[in-house]
Design a protein around this motif. Structure first.
Motif, PDB file in Angstrom:
ATOM      1  N   THR A 149       1.042  -1.202   0.049  1.00  0.00           N
ATOM      2  CA  THR A 149      -0.107  -0.106  -0.103  1.00  0.00           C
ATOM      3  C   THR A 149       0.798   1.152  -0.141  1.00  0.00           C
ATOM      4  N   MET A 150       0.652   2.208  -0.799  1.00  0.00           N
ATOM      5  CA  MET A 150       1.440   3.298  -1.148  1.00  0.00           C
ATOM      6  C   MET A 150       0.595   4.622  -0.583  1.00  0.00           C
ATOM      7  N   TRP A 151       1.551   5.306  -0.042  1.00  0.00           N
ATOM      8  CA  TRP A 151       0.824   6.909   0.319  1.00  0.00           C
ATOM      9  C   TRP A 151       1.924   7.573  -0.303  1.00  0.00           C
ATOM     10  N   ILE A 152       1.646   9.043  -1.016  1.00  0.00           N
ATOM     11  CA  ILE A 152       2.161  10.200  -1.257  1.00  0.00           C
ATOM     12  C   ILE A 152       2.095  11.005  -0.636  1.00  0.00           C
ATOM     13  N   TYR A 153       3.054  11.918   0.002  1.00  0.00           N
ATOM     14  CA  TYR A 153       2.726  12.922   0.916  1.00  0.00           C
ATOM     15  C   TYR A 153       2.981  14.141   0.542  1.00  0.00           C
ATOM     16  N   ALA A 154       4.111  14.683  -0.399  1.00  0.00           N
ATOM     17  CA  ALA A 154       4.619  15.774  -0.686  1.00  0.00           C
ATOM     18  C   ALA A 154       3.910  16.336  -1.904  1.00  0.00           C
ATOM     19  N   ASP A 155       3.173  17.110  -1.706  1.00  0.00           N
ATOM     20  CA  ASP A 155       2.062  17.925  -2.768  1.00  0.00           C
ATOM     21  C   ASP A 155       3.230  18.248  -4.027  1.00  0.00           C
ATOM     22  N   SER A 156       4.324  18.788  -3.641  1.00  0.00           N
ATOM     23  CA  SER A 156       5.125  18.816  -4.820  1.00  0.00           C
ATOM     24  C   SER A 156       5.754  17.860  -5.678  1.00  0.00           C
ATOM     25  N   VAL A 157       5.597  16.618  -5.222  1.00  0.00           N
ATOM     26  CA  VAL A 157       5.906  15.437  -6.146  1.00  0.00           C
ATOM     27  C   VAL A 157       4.790  14.533  -6.871  1.00  0.00           C
ATOM     28  N   LYS A 158       3.418  14.966  -6.280  1.00  0.00           N
ATOM     29  CA  LYS A 158       2.436  14.128  -6.695  1.00  0.00           C
ATOM     30  C   LYS A 158       2.360  14.326  -8.062  1.00  0.00           C
ATOM     31  N   GLY A 159       1.958  13.054  -8.658  1.00  0.00           N
ATOM     32  CA  GLY A 159       1.985  13.167 -10.064  1.00  0.00           C
ATOM     33  C   GLY A 159       3.367  12.517 -10.910  1.00  0.00           C
ATOM     34  N   ARG A 160       4.303  12.877 -10.202  1.00  0.00           N
ATOM     35  CA  ARG A 160       5.783  12.596 -10.626  1.00  0.00           C
ATOM     36  C   ARG A 160       6.461  11.517  -9.976  1.00  0.00           C
ATOM     37  N   VAL A 161       6.087  11.062  -8.824  1.00  0.00           N
ATOM     38  CA  VAL A 161       6.816  10.067  -7.970  1.00  0.00           C
ATOM     39  C   VAL A 161       5.996   8.697  -7.659  1.00  0.00           C
ATOM     40  N   SER A 162       6.502   7.624  -7.766  1.00  0.00           N
ATOM     41  CA  SER A 162       5.901   6.423  -7.004  1.00  0.00           C
ATOM     42  C   SER A 162       6.848   5.696  -6.424  1.00  0.00           C
TER      43      SER A 162
END
Length: 124
Positions: A56-69
């Motif tokens: 299960t993955m969580w992405i926290y930083a708004d600045s990287v959303k859509g660019r990081v996995s």
């Protein structure tokens, strides 16, 4: 004792991609959530992502959303952070960190073990 070693950092140009790796030793990887943090020079540490023991993955930083996995291979004892469309503001030391649990309900547990970090520099 759980031990983490990051690799894959380097100097890249804006728009390029990098895949950072975090090698896990001294523990059963699936028992531990792994987070990625970054810290730029003169700035506070920022949490980028977390992946639970089962993926299960969580992405926290708004600045990287859509660019990081982030992903993991528990057999190989590796966790990865894929960074795409890199920007100069992504320049930082990137750390992986392990929690003592795989997850807590629907949240990522806080890390207690840290790697030494790998430098990512984005510059033309």
């Amino acid at each position: 004792q759980l031990h983490l070693v990051e690799s894959g950092g380097g100097l890249v140009q804006p728009g390029e991609s990098l895949r950072l790796s975090c090698a896990i030793s001294g523990a059963t990887p699936s028992y531990h959530a792994i987070s990625w943090f970054r810290q730029a020079l003169g700035k506070e540490r920022e949490e980028v992502s977390c992946i639970g023991g089962a993926g299960t993955m969580w992405i926290y930083a708004d600045s990287v959303k859509g660019r990081v996995s982030t992903s993991r291979d528990n057999v190989k004892k590796m966790v990865y952070l894929q960074l795409d469309d890199l920007k100069p503001e992504d320049t930082a030391v990137y750390f992986c960190a392990a929690a003592s649990q795989a997850r807590i309900g629907s949240t990522c547990p806080r890390p207690v073990f840290w790697g030494q970090g790998t430098q990512v520099t984005v510059s033309s």
